[in-house]
Write a protein that holds these residues in place. Structure first.
Motif, PDB file in Angstrom:
ATOM      1  N   PHE A 155      21.910  -2.200 -34.822  1.00 17.05           N
ATOM      2  CA  PHE A 155      21.035  -3.339 -35.105  1.00 17.05           C
ATOM      3  C   PHE A 155      20.497  -3.237 -36.521  1.00 17.05           C
ATOM      4  O   PHE A 155      20.607  -2.207 -37.181  1.00 17.05           O
ATOM      5  N   GLN A 156      19.909  -4.339 -36.973  1.00 16.54           N
ATOM      6  CA  GLN A 156      19.251  -4.392 -38.274  1.00 16.54           C
ATOM      7  C   GLN A 156      17.745  -4.456 -38.062  1.00 16.54           C
ATOM      8  O   GLN A 156      17.249  -5.274 -37.287  1.00 16.54           O
ATOM      9  N   GLU A 157      17.037  -3.581 -38.771  1.00 19.68           N
ATOM     10  CA  GLU A 157      15.588  -3.478 -38.612  1.00 19.68           C
ATOM     11  C   GLU A 157      14.895  -3.926 -39.898  1.00 19.68           C
ATOM     12  O   GLU A 157      15.137  -3.367 -40.964  1.00 19.68           O
ATOM     13  N   PRO A 158      14.034  -4.930 -39.833  1.00 12.66           N
ATOM     14  CA  PRO A 158      13.370  -5.424 -41.048  1.00 12.66           C
ATOM     15  C   PRO A 158      12.341  -4.427 -41.584  1.00 12.66           C
ATOM     16  O   PRO A 158      11.804  -3.593 -40.864  1.00 12.66           O
ATOM     17  N   PHE A 159      12.074  -4.539 -42.878  1.00  8.85           N
ATOM     18  CA  PHE A 159      10.957  -3.849 -43.515  1.00  8.85           C
ATOM     19  C   PHE A 159       9.752  -4.785 -43.501  1.00  8.85           C
ATOM     20  O   PHE A 159       9.888  -6.011 -43.622  1.00  8.85           O
ATOM     21  N   VAL A 160       8.560  -4.203 -43.400  1.00  7.97           N
ATOM     22  CA  VAL A 160       7.321  -4.959 -43.577  1.00  7.97           C
ATOM     23  C   VAL A 160       6.397  -4.160 -44.486  1.00  7.97           C
ATOM     24  O   VAL A 160       6.492  -2.933 -44.566  1.00  7.97           O
ATOM     25  N   ALA A 161       5.523  -4.860 -45.189  1.00 10.24           N
ATOM     26  CA  ALA A 161       4.562  -4.191 -46.064  1.00 10.24           C
ATOM     27  C   ALA A 161       3.288  -3.893 -45.277  1.00 10.24           C
ATOM     28  O   ALA A 161       2.859  -4.688 -44.435  1.00 10.24           O
ATOM     29  N   GLY A 170      -4.009   1.386 -51.572  1.00 10.01           N
ATOM     30  CA  GLY A 170      -2.582   1.380 -51.791  1.00 10.01           C
ATOM     31  C   GLY A 170      -1.822   0.682 -50.685  1.00 10.01           C
ATOM     32  O   GLY A 170      -2.380  -0.021 -49.832  1.00 10.01           O
ATOM     33  N   PHE A 171      -0.500   0.891 -50.691  1.00 10.46           N
ATOM     34  CA  PHE A 171       0.370   0.209 -49.740  1.00 10.46           C
ATOM     35  C   PHE A 171       1.639   1.027 -49.541  1.00 10.46           C
ATOM     36  O   PHE A 171       1.936   1.956 -50.298  1.00 10.46           O
ATOM     37  N   THR A 172       2.391   0.667 -48.527  1.00 10.23           N
ATOM     38  CA  THR A 172       3.697   1.263 -48.287  1.00 10.23           C
ATOM     39  C   THR A 172       4.557   0.238 -47.576  1.00 10.23           C
ATOM     40  O   THR A 172       4.107  -0.872 -47.264  1.00 10.23           O
ATOM     41  N   LEU A 173       5.795   0.594 -47.321  1.00  7.76           N
ATOM     42  CA  LEU A 173       6.672  -0.221 -46.479  1.00  7.76           C
ATOM     43  C   LEU A 173       6.943   0.542 -45.194  1.00  7.76           C
ATOM     44  O   LEU A 173       7.041   1.776 -45.191  1.00  7.76           O
ATOM     45  N   LEU A 174       7.063  -0.196 -44.111  1.00  9.21           N
ATOM     46  CA  LEU A 174       7.308   0.402 -42.803  1.00  9.21           C
ATOM     47  C   LEU A 174       8.503  -0.266 -42.147  1.00  9.21           C
ATOM     48  O   LEU A 174       8.736  -1.464 -42.334  1.00  9.21           O
ATOM     49  N   PRO A 175       9.262   0.490 -41.335  1.00  7.77           N
ATOM     50  CA  PRO A 175      10.275  -0.154 -40.498  1.00  7.77           C
ATOM     51  C   PRO A 175       9.585  -0.913 -39.376  1.00  7.77           C
ATOM     52  O   PRO A 175       8.543  -0.493 -38.869  1.00  7.77           O
ATOM     53  N   PHE A 176      10.175  -2.024 -38.988  1.00  2.79           N
ATOM     54  CA  PHE A 176       9.523  -2.934 -38.039  1.00  2.79           C
ATOM     55  C   PHE A 176       9.135  -2.244 -36.728  1.00  2.79           C
ATOM     56  O   PHE A 176       8.053  -2.497 -36.183  1.00  2.79           O
ATOM     57  N   LEU A 177      10.003  -1.371 -36.200  1.00  2.00           N
ATOM     58  CA  LEU A 177       9.699  -0.730 -34.921  1.00  2.00           C
ATOM     59  C   LEU A 177       8.409   0.085 -34.969  1.00  2.00           C
ATOM     60  O   LEU A 177       7.738   0.256 -33.955  1.00  2.00           O
ATOM     61  N   ALA A 178       8.068   0.585 -36.153  1.00  6.47           N
ATOM     62  CA  ALA A 178       6.858   1.402 -36.293  1.00  6.47           C
ATOM     63  C   ALA A 178       5.583   0.576 -36.180  1.00  6.47           C
ATOM     64  O   ALA A 178       4.489   1.140 -36.095  1.00  6.47           O
ATOM     65  N   THR A 179       5.700  -0.739 -36.176  1.00  7.50           N
ATOM     66  CA  THR A 179       4.518  -1.613 -36.169  1.00  7.50           C
ATOM     67  C   THR A 179       4.222  -2.225 -34.805  1.00  7.50           C
ATOM     68  O   THR A 179       3.167  -2.840 -34.628  1.00  7.50           O
ATOM     69  N   LEU A 180       5.108  -2.056 -33.847  1.00 14.72           N
ATOM     70  CA  LEU A 180       4.989  -2.827 -32.602  1.00 14.72           C
ATOM     71  C   LEU A 180       3.822  -2.387 -31.735  1.00 14.72           C
ATOM     72  O   LEU A 180       3.294  -3.191 -30.959  1.00 14.72           O
ATOM     73  N   ASP A 181       3.405  -1.130 -31.824  1.00 14.24           N
ATOM     74  CA  ASP A 181       2.294  -0.653 -30.993  1.00 14.24           C
ATOM     75  C   ASP A 181       0.970  -0.622 -31.748  1.00 14.24           C
ATOM     76  O   ASP A 181      -0.009  -0.050 -31.265  1.00 14.24           O
ATOM     77  N   MET A 182       0.923  -1.231 -32.919  1.00 20.18           N
ATOM     78  CA  MET A 182      -0.314  -1.231 -33.704  1.00 20.18           C
ATOM     79  C   MET A 182      -1.381  -2.102 -33.053  1.00 20.18           C
ATOM     80  O   MET A 182      -1.075  -3.129 -32.429  1.00 20.18           O
ATOM     81  N   PRO A 196      13.573  -4.426 -28.515  1.00 17.23           N
ATOM     82  CA  PRO A 196      12.599  -5.524 -28.500  1.00 17.23           C
ATOM     83  C   PRO A 196      13.267  -6.828 -28.930  1.00 17.23           C
ATOM     84  O   PRO A 196      14.188  -6.826 -29.763  1.00 17.23           O
ATOM     85  N   PRO A 197      12.843  -7.950 -28.393  1.00 17.68           N
ATOM     86  CA  PRO A 197      13.490  -9.230 -28.729  1.00 17.68           C
ATOM     87  C   PRO A 197      13.436  -9.569 -30.213  1.00 17.68           C
ATOM     88  O   PRO A 197      14.333 -10.232 -30.726  1.00 17.68           O
ATOM     89  N   GLU A 198      12.382  -9.096 -30.909  1.00 16.96           N
ATOM     90  CA  GLU A 198      12.290  -9.389 -32.347  1.00 16.96           C
ATOM     91  C   GLU A 198      13.442  -8.750 -33.115  1.00 16.96           C
ATOM     92  O   GLU A 198      13.962  -9.330 -34.085  1.00 16.96           O
ATOM     93  N   ILE A 199      13.848  -7.553 -32.699  1.00 14.89           N
ATOM     94  CA  ILE A 199      14.961  -6.866 -33.350  1.00 14.89           C
ATOM     95  C   ILE A 199      16.279  -7.561 -33.016  1.00 14.89           C
ATOM     96  O   ILE A 199      17.151  -7.727 -33.870  1.00 14.89           O
ATOM     97  N   ILE A 200      16.436  -7.975 -31.776  1.00 17.02           N
ATOM     98  CA  ILE A 200      17.663  -8.661 -31.370  1.00 17.02           C
ATOM     99  C   ILE A 200      17.852  -9.937 -32.184  1.00 17.02           C
ATOM    100  O   ILE A 200      18.952 -10.261 -32.624  1.00 17.02           O
ATOM    101  N   GLY A 201      16.744 -10.649 -32.433  1.00 18.16           N
ATOM    102  CA  GLY A 201      16.831 -11.875 -33.225  1.00 18.16           C
ATOM    103  C   GLY A 201      17.315 -11.634 -34.634  1.00 18.16           C
ATOM    104  O   GLY A 201      18.123 -12.386 -35.173  1.00 18.16           O
ATOM    105  N   VAL A 202      16.841 -10.557 -35.257  1.00 25.15           N
ATOM    106  CA  VAL A 202      17.264 -10.227 -36.616  1.00 25.15           C
ATOM    107  C   VAL A 202      18.733  -9.823 -36.631  1.00 25.15           C
ATOM    108  O   VAL A 202      19.503 -10.203 -37.512  1.00 25.15           O
TER     109      VAL A 202
END
Length: 313
Positions: free
Chosen positions: A161-167, A239-251, A297-303
């Protein structure tokens, strides 16, 4: 020449120490050394240069060892063919997974996988990509879960699968003034990164242009070994960083408010199963793929199925 002798020379090559190799093979060191000596006498060459510590293969020994690994893989494939014909899933299954995937992907599928195949003993190691490839080549793991493409000779990649980056930015960071960010927004000072050796670090640097400078200051501010540490540092500092999308789902809601998606085409990383080209346990690997894909997760399947994305290497 016997398969046991080939096992012994491969073990010495893997551990570069006769005593450790003997322990791994569950024999005494004299037994292992004697069998290797018999093989060398039969071949008329030295497989190892024993004058060096740690022990290293001779030039001819390197060629012999490469062939020995192929022979052993082929021999081990025979009982697996029989097991596959009976749909009999059993034995050890050794998985290497990179740290930026392990805590976020494993919980989605590993319980169901173990429950579905109770006769399979699953061993999981968190490893950086370099060590996943090394252990695959040496037969110390059966499969890896990493970010691709690797373009490594002898390694087969099976994209999942393809996993998006988020800031992810601190409350005071200007990035949170935007509804979506672009790569040009990431050139400001204050980027937090993983330490060297993590492929995610390289992908972030490629996306952010972390070798560039802004206002005379480097964009690299700090390095750490885990994504969770990055998140906590940003929560309490700046500051800031980038995260893989899966790392944000339980936030929680507070942290979710510090996330910003990317403008299209959104940057993504490709997550794949990797194996040695002559990989064993093919049905188990296929079962692993099916279990992962069934629990994404469905969000990953969509990407993965479509949308404007840009792969980051």
């Amino acid at each position: 020449m016997t398969l046991t002798q080939l096992d012994y020379i491969v073990a010495v090559d893997t551990y570069r120490h006769f005593a450790t190799a003997a322990e791994a093979c569950h024999v005494t060191q004299p037994t292992l050394s004697m069998q290797i000596q018999k093989l060398e006498d039969e071949l008329g060459i030295l497989v190892f240069d024993r004058s060096k510590q740690p022990v290293v293969p001779t030039e001819t020994g390197q060629t012999v060892l490469a062939q020995a690994r192929d022979v052993l893989r082929a021999a081990r494939r025979i009982p697996e063919i029989v097991s596959e014909s009976k749909e009999d899933f059993r034995g050890d299954f050794r998985i290497g997974i990179i740290p930026t995937l392990a805590p976020y992907l494993l919980p989605y599928f590993i319980g169901e996988f173990v429950g579905k195949y109770p006769a399979v003993s699953v061993h999981i190691q968190e490893l950086v990509t370099e060590h996943v490839v090394e252990k695959l080549r040496n037969g110390l793991i059966d499969v890896g879960l990493v970010v691709t493409p690797l373009e490594e000779n002898g390694i087969t990649e099976i994209p999942l699968f393809q996993e998006p980056f988020v800031a992810y930015a601190a409350d005071s960071n200007p990035l949170l003034d935007k509804t979506a960010v672009s790569s040009s927004d990431l050139l400001s000072d204050g980027l937090w990164l993983l330490t060297e050796g993590h492929c995610f670090r390289t992908q972030v640097m490629n996306l952010c242009g972390a070798d560039r400078h802004s206002n005379g200051k480097t964009t690299l501010r700090y390095e750490t070994g885990s994504l969770e540490t990055l998140i906590k540092l940003i929560d309490r500092q700046d500051g800031f960083t980038l995260l893989p999308f899966l790392a944000t789902l339980d936030m929680d809601a507070t942290r979710q408010a510090r996330l910003r998606p990317f403008d299209a085409p959104a940057p993504v990383r490709e997550v794949s199963i990797v194996t040695h080209r002559s990989f064993l346990k093919r049905q188990l690997i296929n079962a692993l793929k099916q279990e992962i894909m069934a629990h994404l997760p469905p969000e990953i399947i969509g990407v993965t199925k479509g949308g404007r994305v840009a792969s980051v290497r």
